[in-house]
Design a protein around this motif. Structure first.
Motif, PDB file in Angstrom:
ATOM      1  N   ASN A   1     -13.357  -0.874  -9.660  1.00  0.00           N
ATOM      2  CA  ASN A   1     -11.998  -0.587 -10.164  1.00  0.00           C
ATOM      3  C   ASN A   1     -11.703   0.903 -10.271  1.00  0.00           C
ATOM      4  OD1 ASN A   1     -10.531  -3.159 -10.799  1.00  0.00           O
ATOM      5  ND2 ASN A   1     -12.368  -3.527 -12.008  1.00  0.00           N
ATOM      6  N   GLU A   2     -12.392   1.700  -9.474  1.00  0.00           N
ATOM      7  CA  GLU A   2     -12.097   3.128  -9.423  1.00  0.00           C
ATOM      8  C   GLU A   2     -11.015   3.432  -8.394  1.00  0.00           C
ATOM      9  OE1 GLU A   2     -15.712   5.262  -8.794  1.00  0.00           O
ATOM     10  OE2 GLU A   2     -16.711   4.391 -10.551  1.00  0.00           O
ATOM     11  N   ALA A   3     -10.602   2.426  -7.665  1.00  0.00           N
ATOM     12  CA  ALA A   3      -9.518   2.559  -6.689  1.00  0.00           C
ATOM     13  C   ALA A   3      -8.759   1.247  -6.630  1.00  0.00           C
ATOM     14  CB  ALA A   3     -10.083   2.916  -5.315  1.00  0.00           C
ATOM     15  N   ASP A   4      -7.480   1.329  -6.234  1.00  0.00           N
ATOM     16  CA  ASP A   4      -6.653   0.130  -6.126  1.00  0.00           C
ATOM     17  C   ASP A   4      -6.857  -0.602  -4.807  1.00  0.00           C
ATOM     18  OD1 ASP A   4      -5.347   0.543  -8.643  1.00  0.00           O
ATOM     19  OD2 ASP A   4      -4.153   2.121  -7.678  1.00  0.00           O
ATOM     20  N   ALA A   5      -7.311   0.130  -3.787  1.00  0.00           N
ATOM     21  CA  ALA A   5      -7.498  -0.477  -2.468  1.00  0.00           C
ATOM     22  C   ALA A   5      -8.369   0.443  -1.615  1.00  0.00           C
ATOM     23  CB  ALA A   5      -6.154  -0.718  -1.782  1.00  0.00           C
TER      24      ALA A   5
ATOM     25  N   LEU B   1       0.821  -1.220   0.000  1.00  0.00           N
ATOM     26  CA  LEU B   1       0.000   0.000   0.000  1.00  0.00           C
ATOM     27  C   LEU B   1       0.850   1.264   0.000  1.00  0.00           C
ATOM     28  CD1 LEU B   1      -2.800  -0.940   2.573  1.00  0.00           C
ATOM     29  CD2 LEU B   1      -2.908  -1.072   0.080  1.00  0.00           C
ATOM     30  N   ALA B   2       2.120   1.136   0.337  1.00  0.00           N
ATOM     31  CA  ALA B   2       3.003   2.306   0.392  1.00  0.00           C
ATOM     32  C   ALA B   2       3.661   2.605  -0.945  1.00  0.00           C
ATOM     33  CB  ALA B   2       4.082   2.087   1.461  1.00  0.00           C
ATOM     34  N   ARG B   3       3.418   1.775  -1.959  1.00  0.00           N
ATOM     35  CA  ARG B   3       4.030   2.020  -3.272  1.00  0.00           C
ATOM     36  C   ARG B   3       3.509   3.327  -3.862  1.00  0.00           C
ATOM     37  NH1 ARG B   3       2.913  -3.303  -5.255  1.00  0.00           N
ATOM     38  NH2 ARG B   3       1.511  -2.283  -6.724  1.00  0.00           N
ATOM     39  N   PRO B   4       4.375   4.170  -4.356  1.00  0.00           N
ATOM     40  CA  PRO B   4       3.936   5.446  -4.943  1.00  0.00           C
ATOM     41  C   PRO B   4       3.015   5.236  -6.139  1.00  0.00           C
ATOM     42  CG  PRO B   4       6.315   5.448  -4.570  1.00  0.00           C
ATOM     43  CD  PRO B   4       5.847   4.042  -4.358  1.00  0.00           C
ATOM     44  N   GLY B   5       2.008   6.113  -6.246  1.00  0.00           N
ATOM     45  CA  GLY B   5       1.132   6.082  -7.407  1.00  0.00           C
ATOM     46  C   GLY B   5      -0.124   5.255  -7.260  1.00  0.00           C
ATOM     47  N   LEU B   6      -0.273   4.559  -6.129  1.00  0.00           N
ATOM     48  CA  LEU B   6      -1.500   3.786  -5.915  1.00  0.00           C
ATOM     49  C   LEU B   6      -2.677   4.724  -5.637  1.00  0.00           C
ATOM     50  CD1 LEU B   6      -0.442   0.751  -3.677  1.00  0.00           C
ATOM     51  CD2 LEU B   6      -0.741   0.842  -6.157  1.00  0.00           C
ATOM     52  N   LYS B   7      -3.880   4.233  -5.912  1.00  0.00           N
ATOM     53  CA  LYS B   7      -5.103   4.981  -5.606  1.00  0.00           C
ATOM     54  C   LYS B   7      -5.823   4.263  -4.468  1.00  0.00           C
ATOM     55  CE  LYS B   7      -6.567   4.599  -9.788  1.00  0.00           C
ATOM     56  NZ  LYS B   7      -7.467   4.669 -10.989  1.00  0.00           N
ATOM     57  N   ILE B   8      -5.762   4.865  -3.273  1.00  0.00           N
ATOM     58  CA  ILE B   8      -6.404   4.285  -2.093  1.00  0.00           C
ATOM     59  C   ILE B   8      -7.588   5.161  -1.705  1.00  0.00           C
ATOM     60  CG2 ILE B   8      -6.128   3.639   0.329  1.00  0.00           C
ATOM     61  CD1 ILE B   8      -3.173   3.164  -0.223  1.00  0.00           C
ATOM     62  N   VAL B   9      -8.740   4.545  -1.528  1.00  0.00           N
ATOM     63  CA  VAL B   9      -9.935   5.277  -1.122  1.00  0.00           C
ATOM     64  C   VAL B   9     -10.284   4.888   0.319  1.00  0.00           C
ATOM     65  CG1 VAL B   9     -11.500   3.551  -2.104  1.00  0.00           C
ATOM     66  CG2 VAL B   9     -12.305   5.866  -1.738  1.00  0.00           C
TER      67      VAL B   9
END
Length: 272
Positions: free
Chosen positions: A198-202, A136-144
């Motif tokens: 699929n509007e967010a990665d997590a 979850l700390a990888r740059p560029g992820l989309k977390i809602v």
């Protein structure tokens, strides 16, 4: 002739008296037939599925009761009540929100009827290839997540704070995850919807939000128990209740063995 006249008058008088008595007799109802009762429930979004089944089971033995539900973020429901909205019962996803309603003199004494915990969900297709919490700390992820005013949003921040203090993660991890927040929703169901679409990665949600119909749409990543947060769900009968006795009966049902078994079926943690 005089006798016949008197007899006729007496007969006519009896008929009139009988008809008058029939016409004036009040309609009586069966005292054993319960009067219809409509209960309005304000409940946290995460209770949607479980409450619908609980109410279905309750009305099976209480035919006179019908339910009207309003599911939303606990903070929204509390605001509506303090602004004058009327309901019979409030079920909140946290103690702090319930306290606002109780402190305003709007409820009877609250009781904790269930507990919950948080998990991370990712889309079933998992385009970001998130396999573990550290990803979850990888740059560029989309977390809602939910907004901090929403109970699950507040709990999520507490979990990240716990992770930030843990040797295996640390403060840099906490900061990196927060930097990936792209949306803060006003209820937990909105978080779930964005992830499954699929509007967010997590997203951070309750374990109970991963309902059977979602198991093919999202994947679950557990949080370590020692770093997780246990959410307490209080319930209270409101002073504006139209049927206080039936509202209390429903609360008692939630706390009964049968009610707790249904909540456990939906992955809530029973209180006894």
């Amino acid at each position: 002739m005089h006798f016949q006249f008197r007899t006729g008058c007496l007969y006519l008088l009896l008929i009139c008296s009988f008809l008058a008595a029939c016409g004036s007799a009040p309609a009586t109802s069966n005292p054993s037939t319960p009067q219809p009762v409509k209960l309005t429930i304000f409940a946290a979004s995460s209770l949607t599925e479980s409450f619908k089944e609980l109410q279905q089971q309750y009305t099976a033995s209480h035919h006179e009761v019908t339910f009207t539900n309003q599911f939303a973020g606990s903070q929204v429901l509390a605001q509506q009540l303090t602004n004058g909205a009327r309901a019979d019962i409030l079920a909140s996803a946290d103690q702090a929100t319930m306290k606002k309603v109780s402190d305003a003199g709007l409820s009877e004494q609250p009781q904790v009827f269930a507990k919950n915990k948080l998990v991370v969900i990712v889309p079933a297709s998992n385009p970001a290839h998130i396999q573990k919490l550290k990803d979850l700390a990888r740059p560029g992820l989309k977390i809602v997540v939910a907004a901090p005013s929403v109970p699950v949003g507040k709990y999520g921040l507490q979990v990240l704070d716990n992770l930030g203090k843990a040797p295996d993660y640390g403060s840099a991890y906490e900061s990196a995850v927060k930097a990936n927040f792209v949306s803060q929703e006003d209820n937990v169901k909105s978080v779930v919807n964005k992830v499954q679409l699929n509007e967010a990665d997590a997203g951070f949600v309750y374990l109970t939000d991963v309902t059977p119909d979602l198991t093919s749409k999202v994947k679950l990543i557990d949080l370590p128990d020692q770093l997780n947060v246990i959410a307490e769900y209080p319930i209270a009968v409101l002073k504006s209740a139209t049927s206080t006795s039936q509202a209390r009966n429903f609360v008692d049902y939630l706390l009964s063995t049968q009610g707790q078994a249904i909540l456990k079926k939906y992955h809530f943690i029973p209180v006894h």
